[in-house]
Write an enzyme that holds these catalytic residues in place. Structure first.
Site, PDB file in Angstrom:
ATOM      1  N   HIS A  82       2.453  47.384  34.464  1.00  0.00           N
ATOM      2  CA  HIS A  82       1.606  45.819  35.858  1.00  0.00           C
ATOM      3  C   HIS A  82       1.492  46.827  37.441  1.00  0.00           C
ATOM      4  O   HIS A  82       1.345  45.668  38.315  1.00  0.00           O
ATOM      5  CB  HIS A  82       2.129  45.017  35.801  1.00  0.00           C
ATOM      6  N   TRP A  87      49.696  39.979  42.633  1.00  0.00           N
ATOM      7  CA  TRP A  87      48.739  39.762  43.059  1.00  0.00           C
ATOM      8  C   TRP A  87      48.728  38.535  41.571  1.00  0.00           C
ATOM      9  O   TRP A  87      48.929  39.353  40.655  1.00  0.00           O
ATOM     10  CB  TRP A  87      47.836  41.225  42.763  1.00  0.00           C
ATOM     11  N   LYS A 142      23.673  50.234  41.978  1.00  0.00           N
ATOM     12  CA  LYS A 142      24.787  50.815  42.555  1.00  0.00           C
ATOM     13  C   LYS A 142      24.328  51.576  42.830  1.00  0.00           C
ATOM     14  O   LYS A 142      25.031  52.720  44.005  1.00  0.00           O
ATOM     15  CB  LYS A 142      25.858  51.395  40.471  1.00  0.00           C
ATOM     16  N   GLU A 196      21.770  46.626  37.061  1.00  0.00           N
ATOM     17  CA  GLU A 196      23.301  47.178  37.859  1.00  0.00           C
ATOM     18  C   GLU A 196      23.221  48.446  37.901  1.00  0.00           C
ATOM     19  O   GLU A 196      23.725  49.668  38.816  1.00  0.00           O
ATOM     20  CB  GLU A 196      24.261  46.919  36.245  1.00  0.00           C
ATOM     21  N   GLU A 204      23.349  51.134  46.469  1.00  0.00           N
ATOM     22  CA  GLU A 204      23.936  50.582  47.787  1.00  0.00           C
ATOM     23  C   GLU A 204      25.515  51.762  47.855  1.00  0.00           C
ATOM     24  O   GLU A 204      25.369  52.145  49.373  1.00  0.00           O
ATOM     25  CB  GLU A 204      25.317  49.352  46.952  1.00  0.00           C
ATOM     26  N   LYS A 240      33.131  42.761  51.152  1.00  0.00           N
ATOM     27  CA  LYS A 240      34.280  42.759  49.373  1.00  0.00           C
ATOM     28  C   LYS A 240      33.298  42.183  48.675  1.00  0.00           C
ATOM     29  O   LYS A 240      33.235  41.474  48.550  1.00  0.00           O
ATOM     30  CB  LYS A 240      34.762  43.312  49.825  1.00  0.00           C
ATOM     31  N   ARG A 251      46.776  47.696  48.121  1.00  0.00           N
ATOM     32  CA  ARG A 251      46.059  46.985  46.827  1.00  0.00           C
ATOM     33  C   ARG A 251      46.349  46.312  46.706  1.00  0.00           C
ATOM     34  O   ARG A 251      45.477  45.600  45.190  1.00  0.00           O
ATOM     35  CB  ARG A 251      47.502  47.528  45.873  1.00  0.00           C
ATOM     36  N   ASN A 278      55.570  44.101  37.218  1.00  0.00           N
ATOM     37  CA  ASN A 278      54.050  44.273  37.649  1.00  0.00           C
ATOM     38  C   ASN A 278      53.344  44.196  35.958  1.00  0.00           C
ATOM     39  O   ASN A 278      54.200  44.929  34.647  1.00  0.00           O
ATOM     40  CB  ASN A 278      53.507  45.439  38.003  1.00  0.00           C
ATOM     41  N   GLY A 279      52.361  44.284  35.916  1.00  0.00           N
ATOM     42  CA  GLY A 279      51.665  44.056  34.838  1.00  0.00           C
ATOM     43  C   GLY A 279      51.484  42.279  33.830  1.00  0.00           C
ATOM     44  O   GLY A 279      51.410  41.451  34.664  1.00  0.00           O
ATOM     45  N   CYS A 320      49.917  44.344  41.740  1.00  0.00           N
ATOM     46  CA  CYS A 320      51.366  43.992  42.241  1.00  0.00           C
ATOM     47  C   CYS A 320      51.686  45.533  42.361  1.00  0.00           C
ATOM     48  O   CYS A 320      51.444  46.228  42.147  1.00  0.00           O
ATOM     49  CB  CYS A 320      52.267  43.093  41.471  1.00  0.00           C
TER      50      CYS A 320
HETATM   51  C1  F6R Z   1      27.870  44.893  44.336  1.00  0.00           C
HETATM   52  C2  F6R Z   1      28.691  44.417  44.339  1.00  0.00           C
HETATM   53  C3  F6R Z   1      28.079  42.714  44.853  1.00  0.00           C
HETATM   54  C4  F6R Z   1      29.109  41.426  44.574  1.00  0.00           C
HETATM   55  C5  F6R Z   1      28.090  39.898  44.977  1.00  0.00           C
HETATM   56  C6  F6R Z   1      28.868  38.879  44.412  1.00  0.00           C
HETATM   57  O1  F6R Z   1      28.759  46.146  43.759  1.00  0.00           O
HETATM   58  O2  F6R Z   1      29.990  44.203  44.374  1.00  0.00           O
HETATM   59  O3  F6R Z   1      26.676  42.760  44.277  1.00  0.00           O
HETATM   60  O4  F6R Z   1      28.328  41.435  42.689  1.00  0.00           O
HETATM   61  O5  F6R Z   1      28.365  40.007  46.434  1.00  0.00           O
HETATM   62  O6  F6R Z   1      30.126  39.471  44.908  1.00  0.00           O
HETATM   63  P1  F6R Z   1      31.333  37.924  44.322  1.00  0.00           P
HETATM   64  O7  F6R Z   1      31.433  38.996  42.568  1.00  0.00           O
HETATM   65  O8  F6R Z   1      32.922  38.389  44.324  1.00  0.00           O
HETATM   66  O9  F6R Z   1      31.489  36.656  44.113  1.00  0.00           O
END
Ligand code: F6R
Length: 613
Positions: A509, A76, A490, A486, A493, A608, A27, A102-103, A2
């Site tokens: 293997h 938010w 990271k 993970e 990507e 995203k 934000r 906010n919070g 928020c």
């Molecule tokens: C990697 C990343 C993606 C998401 C994936 C699922 O950094 O952000 O691999 O984790 O696209 O997205 P959500 O969680 O929004 O279903």
């Protein structure tokens, strides 16, 4: 998260408030609202769901709202879906107190019950409305004025807040208060500006006052007075903001990704506090998940994509070990076409930050069609998965702006731990004492993450050394394997360096043929029973020329006999090590990307929220 803005001066307030809110749009938000005061007339309130544009149109760019004092908010959702009713500002029935917040107020339910007993009624699902009515209650009960009423409310409220409050009796003043949620105040001549974030006021002044934790401020036209929670005056000196507008959006960090990496202690703490009571027990009543439902679960299927899937892989180890319930983890894009075998007592857990990922949503619908119980672990309130799942556990990560997830991933892990501890306790797999011990350790994670972040320069140095790497391999066993999945994602990507995560025992293997002189191999060794095993797999790589990085717990110093570079993480319960070990790996991906001059917040080809198959 928020956003709050406020203005008190001699010009029309609403257009200034709208402009301030537009500076906070980055934000993320789902609704917005304004409260403007024209002299002693009643406060005028306008709210709109959706984009700021809707609020802009409703108020003719603010021109339709007269008055030179006001507060504004972009929301938010954290409690209650995005809607006009839940949007801020909120007010007492007689408009004596009007506020934005906010919070997260953790004990809002308990406070709401107290207020209901005192004749207050509630119209929204928000914790903010509770705060507003609590202030109104103390204002009327003790008649000590605004600072006194706010201070009394602050003594009762648990959680984090930044509040901007208008009182009917004080037409020329705005009151603000905060704890663990930011708020800045800027004075420019006979005008006062206030905001939750610097970008909203940067245009008007660079000289700002930061209100301290648990402090209150009274804002006149061009004046600001500060008080502590005991109502005693506090002297403050202004601070000069040196950031440009772009840096200000990122809170002084260079990129959103690193900002969000640093927001993880808060995301973890807020998620824990959303489900752990003051007495230290786990309360899943907000999810409407009863003990009987927990006892009836025959098996769990965790379904998700990308990083959320990696949370599922870690979750599989945690659930199976603690609850002895069989768990299968599956990529949503596979699950939906597999014709899965689900018995009536299967629990399907869908994990998704956005709550809109097409494959995860389709998997949820598939599971529901087959009549099994579904539980979503979701960050965005009101998203499709949150609306359609039978039960929802919200991660309290706030909006994530960087494409590569960090803080939502960390918050998802916490939901998994909390579910697993509760399930294990209810099913009698662990004692209540053991559960209490695990919850106490869980609460130490935010500080431990903070400690890892303090040492980030070492990772930065290491990233500079490997910025030209072509291939990187991550290896680990058990939970460490989940960590490496993970870490590897990271890395690739955001840095565009090819990397792969392998269960350490699987390397020989086939994949070990790719290891050559100087190949970086990162071993995660956080599990005591598997330490020697993974170490010997690292030795196999070293003897083929690999450069070894070890990631292990403080105390495992023997690793230095083998690894060329080691990162240590604080010790914790072995089920929680993912939450700590992932931090250096996020930092490594981030610094490699930055060293290579890449667009770390928006890597190529990625979105995203993936709303297509
Ligand atoms: C990697 C990343 C993606 C998401 C994936 C699922 O950094 O952000 O691999 O984790 O696209 O997205 P959500 O969680 O929004 O279903």
């Amino acid at each position: 998260m928020c956003g709050i803005v406020g203005f008190n001066g001699y010009r029309q307030a609403a257009p200034i408030l709208l402009e301030g809110l537009s500076k906070l749009e980055y934000r993320g938000y789902d609704s917005a609202g304004l409260a403007v005061r024209n002299g002693t007339a009643d406060v005028e309130l306008v709210k709109a769901k959706g984009r700021l544009r809707a609020l802009y149109e409703k108020t003719n760019g603010g021109m339709a709202m007269e008055g030179t004092l006001g507060i504004g908010h972009t929301r938010w959702a954290t409690h209650g879906e995005p809607s006009e009713t839940n949007a801020h500002p909120h007010c007492s029935d007689d408009r004596n107190v009007v506020a934005v917040h906010n919070g997260i107020i953790e004990n809002y339910k308990e406070l709401q019950e107290k207020l209901l007993r005192n004749g207050y009624r509630f119209y929204s699902q928000t914790d903010t409305e509770v705060a507003v009515k609590l202030i109104d209650y103390y204002f009327k009960k003790y008649k000590g004025g605004p600072v006194d009423a706010i201070a009394r409310a602050m003594m009762r409220i648990r959680g984090s807040y930044a509040l901007a409050v208008l009182f009917k009796d004080c037409p020329d003043e705005i009151y603000v208060a905060r704890k663990d949620s930011p708020m800045v105040i800027g004075l420019a001549g006979d005008e006062t500006y206030m905001a939750s974030d610097v970008p909203a006021i940067l245009k008007y002044t660079r000289s700002v006052y930061y209100i301290g934790n648990r402090e209150i401020a009274r804002l006149g036209k061009g004046t600001a007075e500060f008080f502590n929670i005991d109502r005693e005056p506090v002297e403050k000196e202004p601070t000069e903001i040196k950031w440009d507008a772009e840096a200000a959006e990122k809170g002084g960090f260079e990129h959103f990704m690193i900002k969000e990496i640093h927001e993880q202690p808060k995301a973890v703490r807020d998620t824990i506090n959303s489900a752990v009571t003051e007495e230290g027990t786990i309360d899943l009543s907000a999810l409407q998940f009863t003990d009987e439902m927990i006892r009836n679960i025959s098996n769990i299927q965790i379904v998700a994509c990308g990083s959320a899937y990696h949370v599922g892989v870690a979750g599989q180890y945690v659930f199976e070990d603690l609850c002895r319930i069989p768990v299968r983890v599956e990529l949503a894009s596979e699950f939906r076409y597999r014709n899965p075998i689900l018995d009536p007592d299967t629990l399907v857990i869908i994990i998704s930050q956005s709550g809109e990922t097409a494959d995860s949503l389709a998997a949820l619908r598939e599971a529901k069609e087959r009549g099994v119980r579904t539980l979503g672990i979701v960050n965005v309130i009101g998203s499709s998965i949150a609306r359609e799942a039978d039960h929802v556990f919200y991660t309290m990560a706030g909006p994530e702006i960087a494409v590569a997830t960090t803080k939502a991933y960390s918050a998802q892990l916490i939901c998994i731990y909390l579910l697993a501890i509760r399930f294990a306790a209810v099913r009698g797999n662990i004692t209540e004492e053991k559960a209490a011990e695990m919850i106490a350790e869980l609460r130490t994670l935010p500080d431990k993450i903070e400690r890892i972040l303090e040492d980030k320069e070492r990772i930065q140095w290491f990233a500079a050394k490997f910025s030209t790497a072509r291939d990187i391999f991550f290896i680990g066993r058990g939970i460490d394997y989940a960590i490496t999945l993970e870490g590897s994602l990271k890395m690739k990507e955001v840095s565009y360096i090819h990397s792969e995560a392998y269960a350490a025992g699987e390397l020989k293997h086939g994949t070990i043929s790719l290891v050559e002189d100087g190949t970086l191999v990162i071993g995660s060794l956080t599990q005591k029973e598997l330490y020697e095993k993974t170490l010997s797999n690292m030795v196999e790589c070293k003897s083929r020329g690999a450069y070894l990085m070890g990631l292990t717990n403080y105390g495992n110093y023997s690793i230095e006999d083998t690894a060329d570079f080691t990162v240590y993480i604080p010790r914790t319960d072995p089920h929680y090590t993912t939450s700590l070990a992932v931090i250096p790996l996020q930092l490594l991906g981030y610094y490699l990307s930055v060293t290579k001059g890449l667009n770390v917040d928006k890597p190529r080809n990625l979105a995203k929220s993936v709303t297509v198959e």
